[in-house]
Scaffold this motif. Structure first.
Motif, mmCIF file in Angstrom:
data_model
loop_
_atom_site.group_PDB
_atom_site.id
_atom_site.type_symbol
_atom_site.label_atom_id
_atom_site.label_comp_id
_atom_site.label_asym_id
_atom_site.label_seq_id
_atom_site.Cartn_x
_atom_site.Cartn_y
_atom_site.Cartn_z
ATOM 1 N N PHE A 145 0.815 -1.214 0.000
ATOM 2 C CA PHE A 145 0.000 0.000 0.000
ATOM 3 C C PHE A 145 0.851 1.269 0.000
ATOM 4 O O PHE A 145 0.600 2.209 -0.761
ATOM 5 C CB PHE A 145 -0.921 -0.020 1.224
ATOM 6 N N ARG A 196 1.053 4.157 -2.894
ATOM 7 C CA ARG A 196 0.721 5.580 -2.701
ATOM 8 C C ARG A 196 1.803 6.484 -3.283
ATOM 9 O O ARG A 196 1.511 7.545 -3.841
ATOM 10 C CB ARG A 196 0.544 5.879 -1.215
ATOM 11 N N TYR A 200 -5.530 -0.158 -5.051
ATOM 12 C CA TYR A 200 -6.094 0.262 -3.762
ATOM 13 C C TYR A 200 -7.081 -0.780 -3.222
ATOM 14 O O TYR A 200 -7.127 -1.035 -2.017
ATOM 15 C CB TYR A 200 -6.768 1.628 -3.897
ATOM 16 N N SER A 201 -7.849 -1.371 -4.117
ATOM 17 C CA SER A 201 -8.798 -2.406 -3.684
ATOM 18 C C SER A 201 -8.072 -3.592 -3.073
ATOM 19 O O SER A 201 -8.443 -4.082 -2.001
ATOM 20 C CB SER A 201 -9.652 -2.874 -4.871
ATOM 21 N N CYS A 210 -5.097 -3.626 -1.868
ATOM 22 C CA CYS A 210 -4.318 -3.236 -0.689
ATOM 23 C C CYS A 210 -5.230 -2.903 0.496
ATOM 24 O O CYS A 210 -4.754 -2.468 1.547
ATOM 25 C CB CYS A 210 -3.417 -2.044 -1.005
ATOM 26 N N ASN A 232 -7.794 -0.611 0.724
ATOM 27 C CA ASN A 232 -8.268 0.756 0.937
ATOM 28 C C ASN A 232 -9.320 1.089 -0.112
ATOM 29 O O ASN A 232 -9.038 1.683 -1.154
ATOM 30 C CB ASN A 232 -7.106 1.748 0.865
ATOM 31 N N ASP A 248 -11.764 3.201 0.091
ATOM 32 C CA ASP A 248 -12.064 4.632 -0.010
ATOM 33 C C ASP A 248 -11.227 5.286 -1.105
ATOM 34 O O ASP A 248 -11.735 6.104 -1.887
ATOM 35 C CB ASP A 248 -11.807 5.333 1.326
ATOM 36 N N MET A 249 -9.932 4.924 -1.179
ATOM 37 C CA MET A 249 -9.069 5.494 -2.216
ATOM 38 C C MET A 249 -9.464 4.967 -3.595
ATOM 39 O O MET A 249 -9.420 5.708 -4.584
ATOM 40 C CB MET A 249 -7.601 5.169 -1.924
ATOM 41 N N HIS A 288 -14.147 -7.347 -0.649
ATOM 42 C CA HIS A 288 -14.375 -6.832 0.698
ATOM 43 C C HIS A 288 -15.753 -7.204 1.245
ATOM 44 O O HIS A 288 -16.105 -6.797 2.355
ATOM 45 C CB HIS A 288 -14.213 -5.310 0.704
ATOM 46 N N ARG A 297 -1.315 -4.286 7.417
ATOM 47 C CA ARG A 297 -1.893 -4.907 6.225
ATOM 48 C C ARG A 297 -1.134 -6.193 5.898
ATOM 49 O O ARG A 297 0.083 -6.171 5.701
ATOM 50 C CB ARG A 297 -1.833 -3.951 5.032
ATOM 51 N N ASN A 310 -11.285 -6.945 7.561
ATOM 52 C CA ASN A 310 -10.864 -5.718 8.225
ATOM 53 C C ASN A 310 -11.230 -5.828 9.703
ATOM 54 O O ASN A 310 -12.403 -5.771 10.069
ATOM 55 C CB ASN A 310 -11.571 -4.510 7.587
#
Length: 643
Positions: free
Chosen positions: A285, A289, A314-315, A317, A319, A321-322, A349, A595, A631
């Motif tokens: 992740f 970034r 991002y999915s 990793c 995250n 939201d990102m 997720h 993670r 999560n």
């Protein structure tokens, strides 16, 4: 409008609408009948502007006595399209015309052979070879080179080499075509011999060797070629990054990318998607970034493929939201890959209802979902326990979009029933499938039997699997799990003896964690070093605190040995994901999200431990296992214990 001005304006036409204006001007001024201008017009429509080949074809059909350039242009356009076989139809019309102005030349056969290669028709390729011989063009350097490529694409490397050997003075392009053909045929030795014999090597020659070794999985040879290259261009760097990413050498991918930046070179679209793909696979992740920051600063954020890979990264990793933000901020029209990547992330997720809502948004935007889209949506329904919605999506796929379900779609439906505990319904669904179930379908059902402890059905399913794939270690382990939970230790021992007799080894579990942009891998029971010692020491401290403050009791029901509970507990507490989490807690600052990426499905005991750690240590842990994301926060998991 004169001829020069017309050509000038045509070069700046980027859309079919703009071409229409030029076409109208040509008709008004009488230049439309000029063969040179008309040839340039259909060339622009056939090759330069996407989705305008049909327009070029209509123009061509209305032109009297088209010359060879015009025929070649249409043949070329079709050869590079989704309908390469239409090139052959155009050639047949060309021969039927039998005009002196339309006699085939070397370009005609080069484009035709490319068309035959693109739709993999060896028979057509051979016929075109004969036609080239009849017209005395088979010995032409351009045609000969395309023949080498065509036979290579069609899987007949020996024919490629025969054509190459008959060439009088092959140039570097012909040598490269021969090397490429050998790689396609998997003949690495011939590739090496040809490469060593080449009188002159250009950058394409080196890049072909690099890409060929990468595709063949020969990472060491790819490294050797890369190190020997005197000049490395964009293709060289992106090929090396892709090669390392495809073969799981993630740390090296990041190292090569940093070297590329250190040398002041600008990464291209391929190298960016390659390094982001590596971040996605490794769950890196933090490094992802950093790459995203470079994408934004360097003006690559308008490229659809880069954005799609960012969503995927991002999915994977953990995250979402990102990932959602990238999808929302995409400046151009989102492609079907953009929507499907986001849907796949939501599925991993377990956000089934959001995935269904996103599917509706996708449909409203005018993008028609395809078979891969529906795999993601059904997968999301499966992991969220949405049986009714999954049924509805399966029906819509067949009856609204006329997509015939493939084995993957049926597998999702079996998984949907199985995870929900409707095992008998899942079994009946498999038996009623219109296509024969493969080993993956039965394995999915066996996994559901293991999850819900159904011994009788597990034995029936294992019999079916034994007929299809008797040596898969995972099947034996799943059946052993079912027996172990039921306390049938004699049956467990029988399965283990069978594995020993057939020399079937259980897949070793591993877990990866990123700390300070470096990836660390842990395997249970591996030889200890400074890193693993640090992890084990921290893990002992964690487990002691969990017993005292969290009331932890090991879940040993799935341990495959009929041994004492104390030994079972020692076995499960050393699983790789526990070691990775312990290492992360030892190295990372308090408050940082931990993670983890794991190659197998997380076991129930590790799942319990992660929940307790998140509660006792007030930390957030994200685990991506083989099946989905978990999560852990405040003592609970995002999967709601449904995985």
């Amino acid at each position: 409008m004169n001829q020069q001005r017309c050509l000038y304006l045509l070069n700046y036409c980027k859309t079919l609408k703009a071409v229409n204006h030029i076409h109208a001007c040509l008709l008004k001024t009488g230049l439309f009948s000029d063969p040179f201008i008309f040839g340039k017009l259909i060339l622009h429509c056939s090759v330069t502007i996407s989705d305008s080949l049909d327009y070029a074809t209509r123009l061509f059909l209305h032109y009297p006595n088209p010359d060879v350039f015009m025929y070649n242009t249409i043949i070329r356009g079709f050869s590079e399209s989704q309908r390469p076989q239409n090139s052959i139809t155009t050639y047949i019309e060309m021969r039927r015309e039998s005009s002196l102005f339309a006699a085939p030349d070397s370009f005609t056969f080069a484009f035709l052979l490319k068309a035959a290669a693109n739709y993999g028709s060896l028979r057509t390729g051979k016929q075109l070879h004969c036609q080239a011989l009849v017209h005395g063009l088979a010995g032409h350097l351009f045609v000969g080179t395309t023949l080498i490529s065509m036979y290579g694409e069609c899987g007949r490397v020996e024919f490629s080499m025969k054509v190459f050997d008959e060439m009088r003075e092959p140039n570097v392009v012909a040598w490269n075509a021969a090397v490429s053909a050998c790689f396609r045929g998997g003949d690495l030795e011939s590739c090496e011999r040809l490469f060593d014999r080449m009188p002159f090597k250009d950058s394409t020659s080196w890049n072909l060797m690099l890409a060929g070794y990468a595709k063949a999985g020969e990472v060491e040879m790819a490294r050797k070629v890369f190190s020997e290259m005197e000049v490395k261009d964009d293709v060289s760097w992106s090929s090396m990054i892709t090669a390392l990413a495809q073969n799981g050498c993630f740390d090296e991918v990041f190292g090569v990318f940093m070297d590329l930046r250190r040398l002041g070179m600008r990464p291209n679209e391929v190298s960016l998607t390659g390094v982001l793909s590596a971040c996605a696979q490794a769950g890196a992740f933090e490094f992802g970034r950093v790459v995203h920051g470079f994408v934004e600063k360097s003006g690559f954020s308008w490229i659809i493929s880069v954005n799609n890979t960012l969503i995927d990264m991002y999915s994977k990793c953990g995250n979402l939201d990102m990932a959602r933000l990238v999808l929302k901020k995409m400046p151009q029209k989102k492609s079907i890959v953009s929507w499907t990547s986001m849907l796949a992330g939501l599925a991993m997720h377990g956000h089934g209802e959001e995935a269904i809502q996103l599917l509706h948004e996708m449909e409203e935007s005018g993008i028609k979902p395809d078979r891969i889209t529906f795999i993601s949506v059904l997968y999301a329904c499966s992991h969220a326990g949405l049986i009714e919605q999954g049924h509805e999506c399966f029906w819509k796929m067949k009856n609204v979009y006329n997509i015939e379900p493939s084995i993957e779609h049926y597998g999702c439906m079996v998984d949907l029933y199985g995870r929900a505990g409707e095992l008998r319904k899942a079994y009946e669904f498999v038996c009623q499938m219109p296509i024969p179930p493969n080993d993956i379908i039965w394995r999915t059902l066996l996994g559901a039997c293991s999850m819900h402890g159904n011994v009788e059905l597990a034995e029936q399913v294992k019999e079916r699997l034994s007929e299809l794939d008797p040596t898969d270690s995972g099947d034996h382990v799943l059946l052993s799990n079912v027996y172990a939970i039921a306390g049938k230790w004699n049956n467990v021992e029988t399965v283990r003896r069978s594995m020993t007799y057939q020399r079937i080894k259980k897949i070793a579990g591993w877990s990866m964690i990123e700390v300070d942009k470096i990836m660390y891998t842990f395997v249970a029971g591996e030889k200890q070093n400074d890193i693993t010692k640090e992890a084990y020491n921290k893990l002992r401290e964690i487990m002691l605190r969990l017993r005292v403050e969290g009331g932890y009791v090991a879940e040993v029901g799935r341990v495959l040995h009929d041994i004492e509970d104390e030994e079972k507990e020692d076995s499960v507490t050393k699983h790789s994901e526990k070691l990775a989490v312990a290492f992360g807690m030892a190295r990372l600052c308090k408050g940082r999200v931990i993670r983890i990426v794991k190659n197998l499905r997380i076991c129930r005991d590790c799942h319990t431990v992660m929940k307790l750690i998140s509660k006792v240590y007030e930390s957030e842990i994200v685990v991506r296992d083989r099946s989905r994301f978990h999560n852990f926060k405040d003592g609970s998991c995002s999967c709601r214990n449904y995985w």
